[in-house]
Design a protein around this motif. Structure first.
Motif, PDB file in Angstrom:
ATOM      1  N   GLY A  59       0.838  -1.195   0.000  1.00 24.47           N
ATOM      2  CA  GLY A  59       0.000   0.000   0.000  1.00 24.47           C
ATOM      3  C   GLY A  59       0.869   1.238   0.000  1.00 24.47           C
ATOM      4  N   ALA A  60       0.487   2.271  -0.768  1.00 25.88           N
ATOM      5  CA  ALA A  60       1.290   3.487  -0.819  1.00 25.88           C
ATOM      6  C   ALA A  60       0.429   4.655  -1.248  1.00 25.88           C
ATOM      7  CB  ALA A  60       2.469   3.319  -1.773  1.00 25.88           C
ATOM      8  N   ASN A  61       0.957   5.851  -1.032  1.00 27.57           N
ATOM      9  CA  ASN A  61       0.301   7.071  -1.480  1.00 27.57           C
ATOM     10  C   ASN A  61       1.413   8.058  -1.824  1.00 27.57           C
ATOM     11  OD1 ASN A  61      -0.948   9.677  -1.532  1.00 27.57           O
ATOM     12  ND2 ASN A  61      -2.686   8.796  -0.425  1.00 27.57           N
ATOM     13  N   PRO A  62       1.360   8.697  -2.996  1.00 26.89           N
ATOM     14  CA  PRO A  62       2.452   9.602  -3.372  1.00 26.89           C
ATOM     15  C   PRO A  62       2.510  10.890  -2.555  1.00 26.89           C
ATOM     16  CG  PRO A  62       0.725   9.592  -5.043  1.00 26.89           C
ATOM     17  CD  PRO A  62       0.380   8.525  -4.068  1.00 26.89           C
ATOM     18  N   ALA A  63       1.472  11.188  -1.767  1.00 30.70           N
ATOM     19  CA  ALA A  63       1.467  12.430  -0.979  1.00 30.70           C
ATOM     20  C   ALA A  63       2.693  12.487  -0.057  1.00 30.70           C
ATOM     21  CB  ALA A  63       0.197  12.506  -0.145  1.00 30.70           C
ATOM     22  N   PRO A  64       3.225  13.707   0.200  1.00 27.87           N
ATOM     23  CA  PRO A  64       4.450  13.806   1.017  1.00 27.87           C
ATOM     24  C   PRO A  64       4.264  13.313   2.450  1.00 27.87           C
ATOM     25  CG  PRO A  64       3.575  15.991   0.510  1.00 27.87           C
ATOM     26  CD  PRO A  64       2.821  15.032  -0.334  1.00 27.87           C
ATOM     27  N   VAL A  65       3.078  13.592   3.054  1.00 23.52           N
ATOM     28  CA  VAL A  65       2.874  13.135   4.427  1.00 23.52           C
ATOM     29  C   VAL A  65       2.177  11.787   4.392  1.00 23.52           C
ATOM     30  CG1 VAL A  65       2.083  13.783   6.715  1.00 23.52           C
ATOM     31  CG2 VAL A  65       2.495  15.541   5.011  1.00 23.52           C
ATOM     32  N   SER A  66       2.963  10.736   4.163  1.00 25.85           N
ATOM     33  CA  SER A  66       2.409   9.393   4.204  1.00 25.85           C
ATOM     34  C   SER A  66       3.570   8.416   4.284  1.00 25.85           C
ATOM     35  CB  SER A  66       1.545   9.106   2.984  1.00 25.85           C
ATOM     36  OG  SER A  66       2.304   8.564   1.942  1.00 25.85           O
ATOM     37  N   ALA A  67       3.265   7.171   4.592  1.00 27.03           N
ATOM     38  CA  ALA A  67       4.295   6.138   4.679  1.00 27.03           C
ATOM     39  C   ALA A  67       3.708   4.849   4.137  1.00 27.03           C
ATOM     40  CB  ALA A  67       4.737   5.955   6.119  1.00 27.03           C
ATOM     41  N   PRO A  68       4.393   4.185   3.195  1.00 27.30           N
ATOM     42  CA  PRO A  68       3.848   2.955   2.630  1.00 27.30           C
ATOM     43  C   PRO A  68       3.812   1.835   3.663  1.00 27.30           C
ATOM     44  CG  PRO A  68       6.081   3.336   1.848  1.00 27.30           C
ATOM     45  CD  PRO A  68       5.686   4.551   2.611  1.00 27.30           C
ATOM     46  N   VAL A  69       2.998   0.813   3.395  1.00 20.34           N
ATOM     47  CA  VAL A  69       2.967  -0.361   4.267  1.00 20.34           C
ATOM     48  C   VAL A  69       3.447  -1.565   3.476  1.00 20.34           C
ATOM     49  CG1 VAL A  69       1.182   0.478   5.814  1.00 20.34           C
ATOM     50  CG2 VAL A  69       0.514  -0.749   3.748  1.00 20.34           C
ATOM     51  N   HIS A  70       4.025  -2.532   4.191  1.00 17.53           N
ATOM     52  CA  HIS A  70       4.625  -3.698   3.552  1.00 17.53           C
ATOM     53  C   HIS A  70       4.064  -4.971   4.161  1.00 17.53           C
ATOM     54  CE1 HIS A  70       7.374  -0.291   3.270  1.00 17.53           C
ATOM     55  NE2 HIS A  70       7.774  -0.808   2.108  1.00 17.53           N
ATOM     56  N   SER A  71       4.127  -6.026   3.376  1.00 16.66           N
ATOM     57  CA  SER A  71       3.675  -7.320   3.882  1.00 16.66           C
ATOM     58  C   SER A  71       4.711  -7.834   4.863  1.00 16.66           C
ATOM     59  CB  SER A  71       3.510  -8.298   2.727  1.00 16.66           C
ATOM     60  OG  SER A  71       3.294  -9.579   3.253  1.00 16.66           O
ATOM     61  N   SER A  72       4.248  -8.358   6.002  1.00  9.92           N
ATOM     62  CA  SER A  72       5.195  -8.823   7.009  1.00  9.92           C
ATOM     63  C   SER A  72       5.481 -10.315   6.871  1.00  9.92           C
ATOM     64  CB  SER A  72       4.666  -8.511   8.404  1.00  9.92           C
ATOM     65  OG  SER A  72       3.408  -9.112   8.580  1.00  9.92           O
ATOM     66  N   VAL A  73       4.761 -10.986   5.941  1.00  6.93           N
ATOM     67  CA  VAL A  73       5.022 -12.415   5.681  1.00  6.93           C
ATOM     68  C   VAL A  73       4.993 -12.605   4.169  1.00  6.93           C
ATOM     69  CG1 VAL A  73       4.004 -13.241   7.837  1.00  6.93           C
ATOM     70  CG2 VAL A  73       2.562 -12.998   5.819  1.00  6.93           C
ATOM     71  N   SER A  74       5.364 -13.795   3.707  1.00  6.19           N
ATOM     72  CA  SER A  74       5.148 -14.094   2.296  1.00  6.19           C
ATOM     73  C   SER A  74       3.925 -14.994   2.202  1.00  6.19           C
ATOM     74  CB  SER A  74       6.378 -14.779   1.693  1.00  6.19           C
ATOM     75  OG  SER A  74       6.595 -16.024   2.317  1.00  6.19           O
ATOM     76  N   GLY A  75       3.196 -14.846   1.104  1.00  2.31           N
ATOM     77  CA  GLY A  75       1.985 -15.651   0.978  1.00  2.31           C
ATOM     78  C   GLY A  75       1.005 -15.035  -0.001  1.00  2.31           C
ATOM     79  N   THR A  76      -0.242 -15.454   0.092  1.00  2.00           N
ATOM     80  CA  THR A  76      -1.244 -15.034  -0.866  1.00  2.00           C
ATOM     81  C   THR A  76      -2.201 -14.041  -0.233  1.00  2.00           C
ATOM     82  OG1 THR A  76      -1.146 -17.333  -1.548  1.00  2.00           O
ATOM     83  CG2 THR A  76      -2.818 -15.970  -2.614  1.00  2.00           C
ATOM     84  N   VAL A  77      -2.530 -13.006  -0.997  1.00  2.00           N
ATOM     85  CA  VAL A  77      -3.522 -12.043  -0.529  1.00  2.00           C
ATOM     86  C   VAL A  77      -4.891 -12.704  -0.599  1.00  2.00           C
ATOM     87  CG1 VAL A  77      -4.577  -9.804  -0.959  1.00  2.00           C
ATOM     88  CG2 VAL A  77      -2.125 -10.114  -1.334  1.00  2.00           C
ATOM     89  N   VAL A  78      -5.578 -12.788   0.553  1.00  2.00           N
ATOM     90  CA  VAL A  78      -6.894 -13.432   0.528  1.00  2.00           C
ATOM     91  C   VAL A  78      -8.019 -12.404   0.543  1.00  2.00           C
ATOM     92  CG1 VAL A  78      -6.173 -15.638   1.477  1.00  2.00           C
ATOM     93  CG2 VAL A  78      -6.786 -13.770   3.022  1.00  2.00           C
ATOM     94  N   ALA A  79      -7.719 -11.190   0.915  1.00  2.00           N
ATOM     95  CA  ALA A  79      -8.766 -10.172   0.902  1.00  2.00           C
ATOM     96  C   ALA A  79      -8.139  -8.790   0.985  1.00  2.00           C
ATOM     97  CB  ALA A  79      -9.711 -10.372   2.088  1.00  2.00           C
ATOM     98  N   VAL A  80      -8.806  -7.828   0.360  1.00  2.00           N
ATOM     99  CA  VAL A  80      -8.483  -6.415   0.564  1.00  2.00           C
ATOM    100  C   VAL A  80      -9.807  -5.778   0.947  1.00  2.00           C
ATOM    101  CG1 VAL A  80      -7.600  -4.298  -0.456  1.00  2.00           C
ATOM    102  CG2 VAL A  80      -6.657  -6.491  -1.171  1.00  2.00           C
ATOM    103  N   GLU A  81     -10.011  -5.609   2.226  1.00  2.00           N
ATOM    104  CA  GLU A  81     -11.329  -5.200   2.713  1.00  2.00           C
ATOM    105  C   GLU A  81     -11.192  -4.480   4.049  1.00  2.00           C
ATOM    106  OE1 GLU A  81     -13.137  -9.041   3.086  1.00  2.00           O
ATOM    107  OE2 GLU A  81     -12.297  -9.349   5.071  1.00  2.00           O
ATOM    108  N   PRO A  82     -12.237  -3.756   4.471  1.00  2.05           N
ATOM    109  CA  PRO A  82     -12.166  -3.090   5.779  1.00  2.05           C
ATOM    110  C   PRO A  82     -12.119  -4.118   6.903  1.00  2.05           C
ATOM    111  CG  PRO A  82     -13.931  -2.170   4.439  1.00  2.05           C
ATOM    112  CD  PRO A  82     -13.480  -3.427   3.768  1.00  2.05           C
ATOM    113  N   ARG A  83     -11.187  -3.937   7.812  1.00  2.00           N
ATOM    114  CA  ARG A  83     -11.034  -4.814   8.973  1.00  2.00           C
ATOM    115  C   ARG A  83     -10.908  -3.945  10.225  1.00  2.00           C
ATOM    116  NH1 ARG A  83      -9.437 -10.310   8.643  1.00  2.00           N
ATOM    117  NH2 ARG A  83     -10.390 -11.164   6.765  1.00  2.00           N
TER     118      ARG A  83
END
Lengths: 451, 345
Positions: A59-83
């Motif tokens: 996940g990322a955003n080009p805006a200056p005040v932001s920080a991308p997020v990274h996957s902390s494990v390897s594997g398959t994305v099972v959902a991209v949804e509100p949690r």
């Protein structure tokens, strides 16, 4: 001279740095919320069914005040949804099924010798690795440092760890002293200053001795031992204790030429630059009377609290609260399914034992809130005007200068909900300002239309 | 895992406000500490006046607690006797009464103190007069004769004829010279006539040390109270020896008792730090004024009650500047205000 500030309290520290850090087995499924910082929310870069590697940007955003997020494990994305998000609400998250292979991502190679001497290269890496203020504020570090270049002449590294229970910073100092000093050196180079001051509370004397034995002056660092007092680790108190400067009301430390970066952030910067590792794990203190014993554990970002509790021995008593961070400023999670994020320094499972709630708090006007307020405020009157909804007097008593350290409410024998009230009042002021702004805009538009 | 899942479902999480931890010291513990601090004074009273003072104390404490309970019960309010503040009011009132007081005197006093002064204004923390002192003032006005009846302490039996005698303070401001047995040492230890709790300076100072060590009160009010009174009596002393006159003024009457236990009452004293200094100084100055020019030999009660009434204004006046505001900032703000005023002209 002792380095400290006026006011403050001495809570029961409950620290257990003697418990060695363990590494937690990653959970079968991690939940990576797209918001783990202050600023523009990230957009997902992956979709359901994608295979991601450990450390891959999701996940990322080009805006200056932001920080991308990274996957902390390897594997398959099972959902991209509100949690459920640890700070409340449902937030768009990337859910990844762990394949337990930890296939590393090679997007971020370690920086070269020259890059390690270059402010821009370091800042670029800090941003790409998603480093945020890991003391809990989660403000994007690259933006903070960049904004201070030229203005900041005193770089302060925060090693106070004044919150009860938490041991993460202390253990980082003990386990990775050299790496930590190198990380601080990187922040110093990135900030374009000659010297960094590392403020550490004296209850971590072993860490102070260890760091001093490694010749911090080689890295342009001076260790500043500080009095043990809460909230020594608050940005403004830290600047006051180390440099003697007082941040102006409503201002930020760079306004008086200082910038504060936390211990764990410096270590994350070391990992990002020397090892090419983004922020995907952090040390968490798991404690509270619901557990048999406290645990200091290295966890992956995105581990749900229910899994953390289970791995830390499970509950011996029914928990009533999940406190994120320290018990003074930490807020409560609303769900066991919420995951820990970059800024989660502690997960405290509290039962009724820690609770000192009373049904009908009545102020006895003892004034003990006034003597402990590090901001020189007068909570007893702020609360009185808050209960009356008197905005004018709330402003006169500088309610918006409160940074919610909780010292007044901690020290209150009558158990008044002081900090809670001031937090609400600040939100009320924000809402009022927004309303006024909207009204002014509407009036201006109406005027324009008349013309 | 399954079992954990199940328990997890049933747990209702509390999303309480921060901070999640609180100091162990609550209102009850504070009141308890003041009660403990009063014990030395009570012990000296029993030693000097006999066990009968315990009857006065018992009547006072139990009636105060009863009135607090009954008032709140009648008005269907929460029961607050657990915070021990009524207990403390009862004990404080009893200690300001003469040892000859009949058992019903404190009952009348606590009725006024608890019901009229404290509960009618909303209970603990909301009263603007010190309940115990207001109760004493009420009794002083209503039963002046009984209130001025001081029995001879054990330490002076034999040296004095009769059952009752005048206090050192009444000699100090009266026509007759001070009898030789009223030495400063006697006043310090407490072998003098006076109200039950006020006779021994040593016992009161012991209580003060305890309160300071336990951080129940700060030194500000007590020290500025006694300091101001001492300074004024030293400068405007009577008789030849000003130092001696000052010493007698500080040690006699209710000055120390008032400065340590009465003026420091939370609800009725300022909370601002500089305000506390001014308040204490005001109490001291008024005490000396009343002693010099008033109708009573004693001035502490009314001095504190008058300053109680000024507390709110003092707190408003000593509103302090927040963290980060320097002296230059304040000067600049003042200059800007001045300039704006002149521009308006």
């Amino acid at each position: 001279m002792t380095h400290t500030f006026k006011g403050g309290v001495h809570p029961n520290y409950m620290k257990a740095p003697e418990i060695p850090m363990t590494v937690m087995t990653p959970p079968p499924q991690v939940v990576i919320p797209l918001i783990q910082h202050i600023g523009a929310p990230n957009q997902p870069l992956v979709k359901k069914g994608d295979y991601v590697t450990m450390g891959q940007k999701v996940g990322a955003n080009p805006a200056p005040v932001s920080a991308p997020v990274h996957s902390s494990v390897s594997g398959t994305v099972v959902a991209v949804e509100p949690r459920p998000h640890p700070l409340g609400d449902m937030i768009m998250s990337v859910v990844i099924e762990n394949d337990y292979k930890d296939t590393p991502c090679t997007d971020l190679p370690p920086l070269t010798e020259e890059q390690l001497k270059d402010s821009d290269a370091i800042l670029e890496r800090i941003r790409e690795a998603g480093v945020v203020g890991m003391g809990g504020a989660m403000f994007p570090t690259a933006f903070k440092i960049r904004g201070g270049i030229g203005k900041v002449d005193k770089l302060v590294i925060n090693g106070a760890e004044c919150e009860p229970y938490l041991n993460g910073d202390h253990l980082t100092m003990l386990n990775y002293p050299e790496q930590l000093l190198k990380g601080i050196e990187l922040v110093r180079i990135a900030s374009c200053v000659d010297k960094a001051y590392y403020g550490i509370e004296k209850n971590k004397q072993d860490a102070i001795d260890l760091l001093n034995s490694l010749h911090p002056e080689k890295y342009g660092i001076e260790i500043v031992p500080e009095e043990v007092k809460y909230p020594q680790g608050a940005e403004k108190m830290q600047v006051k204790a180390v440099t003697g400067r007082e941040v102006k009301p409503g201002g930020i430390p760079s306004g008086v030429g200082a910038n504060v970066v936390s211990t764990r952030t410096c270590y994350a910067i070391y990992q990002a630059c020397y090892e090419g590792k983004p922020v995907i794990e952090r040390i968490v203190t798991v404690a509270g009377s619901a557990l048999a014993a406290p645990v200091n554990v290295l966890t992956r970002v995105g581990t749900p609290f229910s899994y953390i509790a289970e791995q830390c021995g499970g509950f011996v008593k029914t928990p009533r609260k999940i406190v994120l961070g320290g018990p003074m400023m930490g807020i409560c999670a609303t769900s066991f399914d919420a995951p820990n994020i970059k800024g989660t320094s502690g997960v405290l499972f509290f039962t009724e034992e820690e609770d000192r709630h009373v049904d009908e708090p009545t102020c006895i006007r003892c004034g003990k809130c006034i003597t402990v307020c590090p901001m020189n405020l007068e909570p007893v009157f702020m609360y009185m005007y808050y209960s009356k909804g008197d905005f004018e007097n709330m402003e006169k008593y500088h309610i918006t200068d409160c940074f919610e350290c909780g010292s007044c409410a901690f020290n209150c024998p009558a158990r008044m909900p002081l900090t809670h009230a001031f937090k609400t009042a600040k939100l009320m002021f924000q809402a009022k300002a927004m309303k006024e702004k909207a009204k002014a805009e509407a009036e201006a538009a109406a005027k324009e239309a008349k013309k | 895992m399954a079992a954990n899942q199940e328990t997890k479902e049933r747990i209702v999480l509390d999303v309480a406000y921060q901070p999640q931890v609180r100091t162990i010291r609550d209102t009850r513990r504070l009141m308890q500490d003041v009660l403990i601090a009063l014990l030395p004074a009570l012990c000296v009273a029993v030693w000097q006046f006999g066990a009968k003072v315990l009857v006065t104390v018992a009547a006072s404490v139990s009636s105060a607690v009863f009135f607090e309970w009954a008032y709140r019960k009648l008005l269907k309010k929460s029961n607050t006797i657990g915070d021990l503040s009524a207990c403390l009011t009862g004990l404080l009132l009893a200690l300001t009464l003469p040892p000859t007081a009949p058992w019903w005197l404190p009952v009348v006093g606590t009725l006024f103190a608890i019901v009229v002064v404290k509960q009618l204004y909303g209970g603990i923390g909301k009263n603007f007069l010190n309940p115990a002192l207001a109760g004493r003032a009420f009794l002083l006005a209503s039963y002046a004769l009984i209130m001025g009846n001081f029995s001879v302490p054990t330490g002076l039996k034999g040296a004095v004829d009769g059952v009752t005698m005048a206090t050192p303070l009444s000699y100090l401001y009266g026509e007759n010279p001070l009898p030789a047995y009223f030495t400063p040492q006697a006043l310090f230890i407490g072998t003098v006539p006076g109200a039950i709790g006020e006779i021994s300076a040593a016992a009161i100072l012991l209580g003060l040390v305890y309160l300071l060590v336990r951080k129940v009160i700060s030194w500000r009010i007590s020290v500025s109270f006694v300091g101001t009174a001492a300074l004024l009596t030293l400068i405007f002393g009577r008789g030849g020896d000003h130092v001696n006159f000052m010493l007698y003024n500080v040690l006699s009457g209710g000055l120390l008792f008032g400065a340590v236990f009465m003026a420091t009452d939370y609800a009725t004293s300022p909370v601002t730090l500089n305000g506390q200094l001014l308040y204490g100084a005001g109490c001291g100055a008024l005490t000396v004024l009343i002693r010099y020019f008033g109708g009573f030999p004693e001035g502490v009660t009314y001095a504190i009650l008058i300053m109680n009434l000024c507390t709110w204004a003092i707190d408003k006046g000593f509103h302090r500047h927040q963290f980060g505001v320097t002296k230059e900032d304040i000067a600049a703000a003042k200059a800007a205000k001045k300039a704006a005023k002149e521009a308006a002209k």
